[in-house]
Design a protein around this motif. Structure first.
Motif, PDB file in Angstrom:
ATOM      1  N   GLU A 174       0.848  -1.180   0.000  1.00 29.97           N
ATOM      2  CA  GLU A 174       0.000   0.000   0.000  1.00 29.97           C
ATOM      3  C   GLU A 174       0.889   1.238   0.000  1.00 29.97           C
ATOM      4  OE1 GLU A 174      -3.935   1.709   2.368  1.00 29.97           O
ATOM      5  OE2 GLU A 174      -2.693   0.158   3.296  1.00 29.97           O
ATOM      6  N   ASP A 175       0.561   2.202  -0.828  1.00 27.09           N
ATOM      7  CA  ASP A 175       1.339   3.444  -0.921  1.00 27.09           C
ATOM      8  C   ASP A 175       2.816   3.166  -1.204  1.00 27.09           C
ATOM      9  OD1 ASP A 175      -0.928   4.995  -0.369  1.00 27.09           O
ATOM     10  OD2 ASP A 175      -0.621   4.811   1.792  1.00 27.09           O
ATOM     11  N   GLY A 176       3.074   2.143  -2.021  1.00 23.88           N
ATOM     12  CA  GLY A 176       4.446   1.851  -2.433  1.00 23.88           C
ATOM     13  C   GLY A 176       5.279   1.101  -1.412  1.00 23.88           C
ATOM     14  N   ARG A 177       4.670   0.653  -0.312  1.00 21.92           N
ATOM     15  CA  ARG A 177       5.429  -0.039   0.734  1.00 21.92           C
ATOM     16  C   ARG A 177       4.858  -1.433   0.976  1.00 21.92           C
ATOM     17  NH1 ARG A 177       4.697   5.089   2.759  1.00 21.92           N
ATOM     18  NH2 ARG A 177       2.983   4.381   4.104  1.00 21.92           N
ATOM     19  N   ILE A 178       5.763  -2.380   1.272  1.00 24.57           N
ATOM     20  CA  ILE A 178       5.360  -3.753   1.571  1.00 24.57           C
ATOM     21  C   ILE A 178       5.587  -4.019   3.054  1.00 24.57           C
ATOM     22  CG2 ILE A 178       5.786  -6.213   1.137  1.00 24.57           C
ATOM     23  CD1 ILE A 178       6.755  -5.464  -1.641  1.00 24.57           C
ATOM     24  N   SER A 179       4.595  -4.611   3.698  1.00 23.43           N
ATOM     25  CA  SER A 179       4.751  -5.056   5.077  1.00 23.43           C
ATOM     26  C   SER A 179       4.436  -6.543   5.136  1.00 23.43           C
ATOM     27  CB  SER A 179       3.822  -4.277   6.013  1.00 23.43           C
ATOM     28  OG  SER A 179       2.476  -4.403   5.609  1.00 23.43           O
ATOM     29  N   ALA A 180       5.227  -7.283   5.925  1.00 21.58           N
ATOM     30  CA  ALA A 180       5.041  -8.728   6.001  1.00 21.58           C
ATOM     31  C   ALA A 180       5.840  -9.288   7.173  1.00 21.58           C
ATOM     32  CB  ALA A 180       5.498  -9.401   4.710  1.00 21.58           C
ATOM     33  N   PRO A 181       5.382 -10.410   7.758  1.00 11.95           N
ATOM     34  CA  PRO A 181       6.171 -11.090   8.783  1.00 11.95           C
ATOM     35  C   PRO A 181       7.330 -11.841   8.140  1.00 11.95           C
ATOM     36  CG  PRO A 181       4.195 -12.341   8.300  1.00 11.95           C
ATOM     37  CD  PRO A 181       4.089 -11.065   7.515  1.00 11.95           C
ATOM     38  N   PRO A 182       8.283 -12.357   8.927  1.00 10.05           N
ATOM     39  CA  PRO A 182       9.408 -13.120   8.359  1.00 10.05           C
ATOM     40  C   PRO A 182       8.910 -14.364   7.621  1.00 10.05           C
ATOM     41  CG  PRO A 182       9.814 -12.573  10.660  1.00 10.05           C
ATOM     42  CD  PRO A 182       8.385 -12.219  10.386  1.00 10.05           C
ATOM     43  N   PRO A 183       9.650 -14.830   6.596  1.00 13.57           N
ATOM     44  CA  PRO A 183       9.252 -16.043   5.870  1.00 13.57           C
ATOM     45  C   PRO A 183       9.221 -17.251   6.796  1.00 13.57           C
ATOM     46  CG  PRO A 183      10.972 -14.852   4.690  1.00 13.57           C
ATOM     47  CD  PRO A 183      10.862 -14.217   6.030  1.00 13.57           C
ATOM     48  N   PRO A 184       8.227 -18.126   6.669  1.00  9.93           N
ATOM     49  CA  PRO A 184       8.139 -19.313   7.516  1.00  9.93           C
ATOM     50  C   PRO A 184       9.209 -20.346   7.156  1.00  9.93           C
ATOM     51  CG  PRO A 184       6.396 -19.315   5.874  1.00  9.93           C
ATOM     52  CD  PRO A 184       7.095 -18.004   5.734  1.00  9.93           C
ATOM     53  N   HIS A 185       9.849 -20.923   8.185  1.00 15.86           N
ATOM     54  CA  HIS A 185      10.940 -21.865   7.947  1.00 15.86           C
ATOM     55  C   HIS A 185      10.449 -23.144   7.270  1.00 15.86           C
ATOM     56  CE1 HIS A 185      14.891 -23.545   8.384  1.00 15.86           C
ATOM     57  NE2 HIS A 185      14.461 -24.539   9.145  1.00 15.86           N
ATOM     58  N   GLY A 186       9.217 -23.561   7.579  1.00 10.51           N
ATOM     59  CA  GLY A 186       8.702 -24.807   7.028  1.00 10.51           C
ATOM     60  C   GLY A 186       8.640 -24.818   5.517  1.00 10.51           C
ATOM     61  N   VAL A 187       8.406 -23.663   4.907  1.00 11.20           N
ATOM     62  CA  VAL A 187       8.345 -23.584   3.451  1.00 11.20           C
ATOM     63  C   VAL A 187       9.704 -23.909   2.841  1.00 11.20           C
ATOM     64  CG1 VAL A 187       8.009 -22.033   1.488  1.00 11.20           C
ATOM     65  CG2 VAL A 187       6.420 -21.970   3.403  1.00 11.20           C
ATOM     66  N   LEU A 188      10.769 -23.356   3.431  1.00  8.51           N
ATOM     67  CA  LEU A 188      12.118 -23.622   2.925  1.00  8.51           C
ATOM     68  C   LEU A 188      12.461 -25.102   3.037  1.00  8.51           C
ATOM     69  CD1 LEU A 188      13.976 -20.553   4.504  1.00  8.51           C
ATOM     70  CD2 LEU A 188      13.035 -20.768   2.198  1.00  8.51           C
ATOM     71  N   GLN A 189      12.070 -25.718   4.129  1.00  9.47           N
ATOM     72  CA  GLN A 189      12.354 -27.146   4.318  1.00  9.47           C
ATOM     73  C   GLN A 189      11.584 -27.994   3.312  1.00  9.47           C
ATOM     74  OE1 GLN A 189      11.175 -27.186   8.503  1.00  9.47           O
ATOM     75  NE2 GLN A 189      13.290 -27.633   9.071  1.00  9.47           N
ATOM     76  N   ALA A 190      10.318 -27.664   3.116  1.00  5.36           N
ATOM     77  CA  ALA A 190       9.502 -28.432   2.174  1.00  5.36           C
ATOM     78  C   ALA A 190      10.023 -28.293   0.752  1.00  5.36           C
ATOM     79  CB  ALA A 190       8.050 -27.972   2.251  1.00  5.36           C
ATOM     80  N   GLU A 191      10.408 -27.078   0.375  1.00  7.35           N
ATOM     81  CA  GLU A 191      10.921 -26.858  -0.979  1.00  7.35           C
ATOM     82  C   GLU A 191      12.207 -27.634  -1.215  1.00  7.35           C
ATOM     83  OE1 GLU A 191      11.904 -23.202  -4.075  1.00  7.35           O
ATOM     84  OE2 GLU A 191      11.315 -22.771  -2.009  1.00  7.35           O
ATOM     85  N   ALA A 192      13.044 -27.726  -0.181  1.00  9.14           N
ATOM     86  CA  ALA A 192      14.306 -28.465  -0.309  1.00  9.14           C
ATOM     87  C   ALA A 192      14.057 -29.944  -0.572  1.00  9.14           C
ATOM     88  CB  ALA A 192      15.135 -28.283   0.962  1.00  9.14           C
ATOM     89  N   GLU A 193      12.917 -30.467  -0.126  1.00  7.84           N
ATOM     90  CA  GLU A 193      12.622 -31.892  -0.293  1.00  7.84           C
ATOM     91  C   GLU A 193      11.776 -32.187  -1.526  1.00  7.84           C
ATOM     92  OE1 GLU A 193      11.022 -33.668   3.252  1.00  7.84           O
ATOM     93  OE2 GLU A 193      12.216 -32.367   4.558  1.00  7.84           O
ATOM     94  N   LEU A 194      11.202 -31.154  -2.127  1.00  7.60           N
ATOM     95  CA  LEU A 194      10.233 -31.378  -3.198  1.00  7.60           C
ATOM     96  C   LEU A 194      10.826 -32.058  -4.425  1.00  7.60           C
ATOM     97  CD1 LEU A 194       7.724 -28.404  -3.575  1.00  7.60           C
ATOM     98  CD2 LEU A 194       7.222 -30.844  -3.547  1.00  7.60           C
ATOM     99  N   GLN A 195      11.981 -31.584  -4.884  1.00  8.93           N
ATOM    100  CA  GLN A 195      12.562 -32.140  -6.106  1.00  8.93           C
ATOM    101  C   GLN A 195      12.851 -33.617  -5.947  1.00  8.93           C
ATOM    102  OE1 GLN A 195      13.012 -29.873  -8.933  1.00  8.93           O
ATOM    103  NE2 GLN A 195      12.824 -31.909  -9.810  1.00  8.93           N
ATOM    104  N   LEU A 196      13.381 -33.991  -4.774  1.00  9.69           N
ATOM    105  CA  LEU A 196      13.658 -35.403  -4.499  1.00  9.69           C
ATOM    106  C   LEU A 196      12.357 -36.205  -4.465  1.00  9.69           C
ATOM    107  CD1 LEU A 196      15.794 -37.532  -3.810  1.00  9.69           C
ATOM    108  CD2 LEU A 196      15.490 -36.936  -1.398  1.00  9.69           C
TER     109      LEU A 196
END
Length: 256
Positions: free
Chosen positions: A87-109
């Motif tokens: 909004e008004d050119g600015r982004i607000s958000a909480p930190p990225p969830p760790h579980g997403v990074l872990q799941a993505e690391a396992e997806l290709q396998l």
């Protein structure tokens, strides 16, 4: 629609992005907003209380795929189902969830172990999606992936969001309905329209119905998903139909 037309300052217009403002394409990175949509939204934004795009896409991606959106007056983009806000050119958000990074690391396998062909992984930052549109058997591949991806999501504290030939692993606790409901309360909306095309938009349809406000739900129709059309007050023909409806609404304001 009567309430939305009579009291534009109290109206909130909510819209999905993919399949609603942007045609669905085989490669999600190649999607682009309907060429007439930014101008129509800009005109509409000059009349209504707020225009909000509620999307599973990251905010940055929505802006990249929607050149001209940043110039729409009063536009708010709720990305990642509402976890992010622009909004008004600015982004607000909480930190990225760790579980997403872990799941993505396992997806290709995981995909390799299942012998899946043609499935593609989309890194969405706060979520990760598996698309089957490029598979030789898109529907069959999607069905084969449902159970393994549900198990992977559960392992890492995520939920699976189904869509049009896509399964997305994302954090729980937020969906388009919750995001839209919070936005309506924040803006003290007096009427609401929401336009969507996919299963993830059903929650937003519910939010319209449960808000107690005069509201209308619109389906950007397709042959791939029929659940929304069955629930919608209005069905239009894809993004072309969405833009035509929004232009008609903006024109009605201009005539009043």
């Amino acid at each position: 629609m009567e309430a939305i037309l009579k009291d534009p300052a109290g109206a909130v217009i909510g819209l999905d992005f993919d399949g609603t403002l942007s045609p669905i394409v085989a490669d999600p990175a190649a999607a682009r907003i309907h060429p007439e949509a930014p101008a129509v939204l800009a005109e509409l934004g000059g009349h209504v209380g707020a225009v909000a795009i509620v999307t599973g896409r990251p905010v940055v991606t929505a802006l990249e795929l929607g050149p001209g959106l940043a110039d729409v007056p009063g536009l708010v983009i709720l990305g990642h189902y509402g976890f992010e806000r622009w909004e008004d050119g600015r982004i607000s958000a909480p930190p990225p969830p760790h579980g997403v990074l872990q799941a993505e690391a396992e997806l290709q396998l995981l995909l390799g172990s299942l012998g899946v062909k043609g499935a593609t992984i989309e890194d969405k930052g706060r979520a990760v999606a598996v698309h089957t549109r490029r598979s030789p058997d898109p529907e069959g591949t999607l069905a084969a992936l449902r159970e393994p991806l549900a198990a992977l999501a559960d392992k890492h504290g995520l939920v699976v969001e189904p869509g049009r030939l896509v399964l997305e692993l994302r954090p729980p606790g937020m969906d388009k309905g919750h995001a839209l409901g919070l936005f309506l309360a924040e803006r003290a909306a007096r009427s609401v329209m929401f336009v969507g095309d996919d299963l993830g938009d059903l929650a937003a349809f519910d939010a319209v119905k449960n808000s107690g406000l005069p509201g209308v739900t619109v389906c950007s129709g397709s042959a791939e998903v029929t659940a929304l059309a069955e629930r919608a007050d209005i069905v239009v023909d894809g993004p072309d139909g969405v833009v035509a409806l929004l232009r008609e609404l903006a024109s009605a304001y201009g005539r009043s």
